[in-house]
Write a protein that holds these residues in place. Structure first.
Motif, PDB file in Angstrom:
ATOM      1  N   ASN A   1       0.608  -0.973  -0.156  1.00  0.00           N
ATOM      2  CA  ASN A   1       0.074  -0.059   0.131  1.00  0.00           C
ATOM      3  C   ASN A   1       0.733   1.422   0.111  1.00  0.00           C
ATOM      4  O   ASN A   1       0.453   2.133   0.618  1.00  0.00           O
ATOM      5  CB  ASN A   1      -1.000   0.029   1.284  1.00  0.00           C
ATOM      6  N   ARG A   2       1.769   1.277  -0.680  1.00  0.00           N
ATOM      7  CA  ARG A   2       2.777   2.291  -0.887  1.00  0.00           C
ATOM      8  C   ARG A   2       2.044   3.665  -1.350  1.00  0.00           C
ATOM      9  O   ARG A   2       2.311   4.939  -1.053  1.00  0.00           O
ATOM     10  CB  ARG A   2       4.187   2.155  -1.419  1.00  0.00           C
ATOM     11  N   GLY A   3       1.338   3.509  -2.404  1.00  0.00           N
ATOM     12  CA  GLY A   3       0.782   4.478  -3.099  1.00  0.00           C
ATOM     13  C   GLY A   3      -0.225   5.127  -2.364  1.00  0.00           C
ATOM     14  O   GLY A   3      -0.427   6.377  -2.251  1.00  0.00           O
ATOM     15  N   PHE A   4      -1.132   4.364  -1.272  1.00  0.00           N
ATOM     16  CA  PHE A   4      -1.905   4.972  -0.149  1.00  0.00           C
ATOM     17  C   PHE A   4      -1.120   5.999   0.826  1.00  0.00           C
ATOM     18  O   PHE A   4      -1.449   7.052   1.123  1.00  0.00           O
ATOM     19  CB  PHE A   4      -2.591   4.041   0.509  1.00  0.00           C
ATOM     20  N   SER A   5       0.165   5.425   1.062  1.00  0.00           N
ATOM     21  CA  SER A   5       0.782   5.843   2.116  1.00  0.00           C
ATOM     22  C   SER A   5       1.407   7.294   1.522  1.00  0.00           C
ATOM     23  O   SER A   5       1.201   8.239   2.332  1.00  0.00           O
ATOM     24  CB  SER A   5       1.997   5.314   2.377  1.00  0.00           C
ATOM     25  N   GLU A   6       1.816   7.369   0.271  1.00  0.00           N
ATOM     26  CA  GLU A   6       2.452   8.463  -0.153  1.00  0.00           C
ATOM     27  C   GLU A   6       1.383   9.755  -0.269  1.00  0.00           C
ATOM     28  O   GLU A   6       1.403  10.751   0.009  1.00  0.00           O
ATOM     29  CB  GLU A   6       3.027   8.205  -1.290  1.00  0.00           C
ATOM     30  N   GLU A   7       0.382   9.202  -0.971  1.00  0.00           N
ATOM     31  CA  GLU A   7      -0.864  10.132  -1.254  1.00  0.00           C
ATOM     32  C   GLU A   7      -1.303  10.644   0.128  1.00  0.00           C
ATOM     33  O   GLU A   7      -1.584  11.804   0.187  1.00  0.00           O
ATOM     34  CB  GLU A   7      -1.818   9.293  -1.840  1.00  0.00           C
TER      35      GLU A   7
ATOM     36  N   VAL B   1      -7.476   4.308   3.454  1.00  0.00           N
ATOM     37  CA  VAL B   1      -7.454   2.950   2.563  1.00  0.00           C
ATOM     38  C   VAL B   1      -8.899   2.369   2.966  1.00  0.00           C
ATOM     39  O   VAL B   1      -9.422   1.914   1.800  1.00  0.00           O
ATOM     40  CB  VAL B   1      -6.639   1.894   3.196  1.00  0.00           C
ATOM     41  N   PHE B   2      -9.764   2.389   3.931  1.00  0.00           N
ATOM     42  CA  PHE B   2     -10.968   1.885   4.111  1.00  0.00           C
ATOM     43  C   PHE B   2     -11.731   2.574   3.182  1.00  0.00           C
ATOM     44  O   PHE B   2     -12.794   1.893   2.518  1.00  0.00           O
ATOM     45  CB  PHE B   2     -11.161   1.959   5.621  1.00  0.00           C
ATOM     46  N   LEU B   3     -11.748   3.915   3.060  1.00  0.00           N
ATOM     47  CA  LEU B   3     -12.683   4.654   2.032  1.00  0.00           C
ATOM     48  C   LEU B   3     -12.451   4.161   0.589  1.00  0.00           C
ATOM     49  O   LEU B   3     -13.492   4.157   0.048  1.00  0.00           O
ATOM     50  CB  LEU B   3     -12.226   6.141   2.146  1.00  0.00           C
TER      51      LEU B   3
END
Length: 905
Positions: free
Chosen positions: A608-614, A861-863
């Motif tokens: 989930n790197r993309g989520f973390s960065e965003e 992430v849940f969203l």
């Protein structure tokens, strides 16, 4: 001389003739009345006539008769009189010597007979003498019995008839007797007094008696009736008096409890009563035996139903510990009586006695005990990888249950609690109980996670041509959600795996270099002891590393030269120092629905790197905005958390009426779908001091829907003050009277409807309350389906309500769960109307109105997962959600880490 001879001759002739006429031989009485006597005698010669001489009416000539017997009636005579008679036989002018006899007329009857005394076995009769004469005697006949009554010397005669049967009617005949002649007889009837019942069997309660007795027997099988009288009180009636066989039952109701009733039971026959069977009984005074006690840490609320649903009872509730006494009047309270003892100490035992009271009489009292509950979080819990220990009070028994259903029980000895042999890393609900009068009372429940076991056989292998390491370890026994591996000040997480050996590949290291590798097991927020090992990367990459080094040196030199040449000139032209922008320059655009799944997969790569960065890019959005009003001295205490303050630019202003009123509440207007800049109000959960302000905001903003996303108490901490009535009793908040109109509890949420009345204007409004109860603080729900359905209920209400006002959404701080729900509502509207969705863009827009909206990365992430599940609904049984399941994948790991870092909110 001749003359004398002639006279002598005549005399001799007469004497000769007289001597030849015979007297009757016998006179019989063939008829007798009170005024007549009829005689009969035999006629010897039909030539004879007769003369009857009496002492009353003179001589009576009687003609001759041709019959053999002659009857003659003498009248009128007097009753009961003795007459003397002489009967002469007459022939021509000659009579017999005369037959002398006497007889009596029939005496008269008495005029009346009175009963002057009466008992069960005797009757005393009285009558006046006939003609007041002492010459008469009397004989009394009854039921084949008779008795001669001696002559009384007084004007009246009394006679006691004995050896009679009780309660029996007798037929009497009283004869007047003169000589041997009896009158025609005076007949009459009378009855003896009936007997009393022998015994009365009594069954009673507080207000009723059931009396039973055997039927009084009698020789004539007469049917008796029975009358019950109460000596001291009002008349009592036998309702439903029944006789079955030889038993009579009398049901008396509407009696007074604890009252002595003195009764007399009479047997009645022919208008006569028996002497009466006397008995007394005291009605009981029952106790209340069913008491309900609602317990909290500082209060015990005792309630009971009125005894027999009757207002006649009063009640006294005594507390032995406090020595206090509380009195209740039955006619002044409702069907359920309630009293609350407040300001009690948690975990303390209290003894009570409840008395029922009538006419100052007390029942024996119903005694009971109870104990206040505990704050489990107030104890110091010592947790290892196999045991739980604590010093506790107010409990005697402990039970620990983990997620698999395994239960461990134990006792609390001298306030010491010890549970051993537990599953390492397991999560346990530890429940404390108090054993009281054969009942195990729950005191509190605390959720604890044990320390996990450390990894074993930690080792390394070469990886990535010398620029990485493969870290390998054996899966530890017990529950391990993840293992954190630290290498060169960087942390790497590996989620739980059922494989015997776990391998984690780490890239980006230097070749031919030694590294200290540490590994720590995590179960929830608990961590094991750290295990370390020294590892070395493959030296084969050293040459490549040297080349890279020189290249970096060259780049650095060029950069320094450029900075020295151009940097100072640029600084001279600047009048103000540079300020780092607070809002990213990224322009997030909505993604078409057909591209969203691919975008989701790309963002999920590399853990989930993309989520973390965003999400990191959004962290600074809006933080430069001012919160001056929130920091004013009079408003600081109205903020639940010091780092969640309402921005001045978008905060909700309350109306102020009096000087000194504050218009501040920790709430901000939030954008909605499309051009709606104010569609929601995001607010913190009310504090005790801001409940009135909260309802004032609901009224002033015309809100018809409140969305609550927290429980009042979570993990033993107060997250939100309960701002609505505990039951259906209206509560006044400021000038607003709030009443719970309905409440519908479902597994994941509760729906309520409030009536809100303005006491100043008498206007009443209806407010819907949507309460989602299955969302953990700083975490995410167990699945997306429930939250999506919950959002659908809210959206349906908003769209069906005319002029619904702004929808108020709150959790505890009013940013994390609140922001996620508002974003989900807006994004699903966008999804259906535009066939595109812009999650990052809307989160950025929300954070410009209120800080920290969508507070954690796991919620972010849940969203995205909610949107994915809305695009790809699953048929059949629900699959296990991506987030927060038993395998504990990435989303839950993020939530746990963030909870550790932000638990102060």
């Amino acid at each position: 001389m001749i003359m004398e001879r002639v006279l002598t001759l005549v005399l001799l002739c007469v004497l000769s003739a007289w001597a030849n006429i015979p007297d009757v031989e016998k006179v019989s009485v063939i008829g007798r009345t009170e005024t007549e006597l009829t005689f009969q005698w035999k006629v010897e010669n039909s030539s004879y006539s007769y003369k009857l001489a009496t002492n009353v009416i003179g001589d009576i000539p009687i003609n001759a008769s041709e019959a053999e017997y002659l009857n003659y009636t003498v009248s009128p005579l007097s009753p009961g009189t003795n007459y003397s008679f002489t009967l002469y036989t007459v022939f021509e002018n000659y009579t017999s010597k005369g037959f002398y006899f006497s007889n009596v007329t029939t005496p008269s009857n008495v005029n009346s007979v009175s009963v002057i005394d009466r008992k069960e076995n005797q009757i005393t009769l009285q009558w006046s003498k006939v003609n007041n004469s002492n010459d008469y005697g009397y004989e009394l006949y009854w039921n084949e019995e008779n008795s001669s009554i001696p002559i009384s010397q007084t004007n009246t005669v009394e006679y006691n008839v004995t050896s009679l049967d009780a309660g029996t009617e007798y037929f009497f005949t009283l004869y007047t007797v003169f000589g041997h002649v009896m009158s025609s007889g005076y007949s009459f009837t009378n009855v003896t007094m009936p007997s009393n019942v022998q015994d009365v069997n009594v069954k009673l309660n507080d207000t009723e008696m059931i009396l039973q007795w055997d039927v009084v027997s009698n020789t004539n099988n007469n049917t008796y009736t029975y009358t019950l009288e109460n000596k001291d009180e009002l008349t009592v009636n036998c309702t439903n008096q029944t006789a079955e066989g030889n038993e009579v039952t009398c049901h008396i109701s509407d009696l007074t409890p604890a009252t002595n009733y003195s009764f007399t039971l009479y047997t009645e026959f022919a208008d006569l009563r028996s002497t009466g069977f006397k008995f007394n009984n005291i009605t009981t005074l029952s106790d209340i035996t069913e008491v309900t006690v609602n317990r909290s840490q500082t209060e015990l609320t005792i309630s009971w139903n009125k005894l027999n649903n009757n207002d006649i009872y009063n009640y006294t509730l005594k507390s032995q510990g406090e020595g206090s006494e509380k009195n209740f009047t039955g006619s002044a309270v409702g069907d359920v009586i309630t009293h609350t003892y407040s300001s009690l100490t948690p975990g303390t035992e209290h003894s009570f006695t409840l008395f029922t009271v009538v006419n100052k009489a007390f029942s024996r009292g119903f005694s009971f005990k109870n104990v206040t509950t505990l704050y489990c979080t107030s104890f110091n819990w010592t947790v290892t990888n196999s045991s739980i220990e604590a010093k506790v009070n107010g409990s005697t028994y402990v039970k620990a249950q983990n997620s698999t259903g395994s239960v461990k029980n134990g006792t609390v000895n001298q306030n010491s609690l010890t549970l051993q042999g537990l599953y390492p890393g397991g999560s346990y609900n530890v429940s404390l109980f108090y054993y009281l009068e054969s009942e195990l009372l729950p005191q509190c429940t605390h959720h604890l996670t044990l320390d996990p076991y450390s990894v074993s056989h930690l080792r390394c292998e070469y990886h990535s041509g010398g620029y990485g390491l493969a870290v390998i370890w054996d899966t530890p026994y017990g529950v391990v959600d993840r293992v954190q591996v630290d290498v060169d000040r960087k942390s790497f997480n590996k989620s739980y795996s059922s494989e015997k050996q776990i391998r984690l590949e780490i890239n980006g290291l230097q070749a031919a270099k030694k590294y200290t590798v540490t590994a720590t097991s995590f179960s929830g927020s608990r961590r094991s002891q750290t295990v370390s090992v020294n590892c070395e990367t493959d030296p084969a990459g050293v040459i490549a590393g040297v080349l890279v080094f020189f290249l970096l040196v060259i780049i650095i030199c060029v950069a320094v030269f450029a900075w020295r040449r151009y940097g100072s000139a640029k600084r001279n032209k600047m009048t103000n120092p540079l300020v780092e922008p607070k809002v990213p320059n990224k322009n997030y655009k909505p993604l078409p629905l057909n591209k969203f799944p691919e975008h989701y997969q790309n963002m999920s790569r590399d853990e989930n790197r993309g989520f973390s960065e965003e999400y990191e890019d959004l962290s600074s959005v809006g933080i430069e905005q001012s919160s001056i009003a929130a920091l004013l001295p009079e408003n600081k205490d109205k903020n639940r958390f010091s780092n969640v303050l309402a921005y001045d630019s978008s905060r909700v202003h309350l109306t102020t009426k009096d000087e000194g009123d504050s218009d501040y509440i920790n709430a901000n207007y939030m954008p909605g779908y499309g051009n709606a800049s104010r569609q929601y109000i995001a607010a913190q959960g009310p504090l005790p001091s801001t409940v009135n302000d909260f309802w004032r905001m609901v009224w002033e903003k015309g809100s018809q829907a409140i969305v609550m996303l927290t429980n009042c108490i979570e993990s033993g901490r107060v997250k939100c003050e309960q701002y609505w009535p505990l039951d259906y009793t209206p509560c006044l908040y400021g000038n607003l009277l709030v009443t719970v109109k309905s409440e519908d509890k479902l597994p994941n949420w509760t729906l309520r409807e409030f009536n809100v009345k303005n006491k100043d204007t008498s206007e009443t409004r209806t407010v819907k309350h949507f309460h989602f109860t299955a969302w953990p603080d700083h975490g995410v729900p167990a699945g997306t389906e429930e939250l999506i359905q919950f959002r659908g209920l809210i959206r349906q209400h908003i769209e069906s309500s005319f002029s619904a006002g702004l929808t108020i959404v709150h959790c505890s701080a009013g940013v994390g769960r609140t922001g996620t729900l508002i974003a989900l509502d807006v994004l699903l509207q966008q999804l259906h109307k535009e066939k595109a969705v812009g999650i990052a863009a809307f989160v950025q827009e929300m954070r410009l109105s209120r800080p920290l909206m969508v507070q954690t990365e796991s919620q972010y992430v849940f969203l995205h997962q909610c949107i994915m599940d809305s695009l790809q609904p699953k048929a059949g049984p629900k699959s296990e959600p991506l987030y927060e399941n038993s395998d504990m994948i990435y989303v839950n790991a993020i939530a746990l880490k963030e909870y550790d870092n932000q638990s102060q909110i």
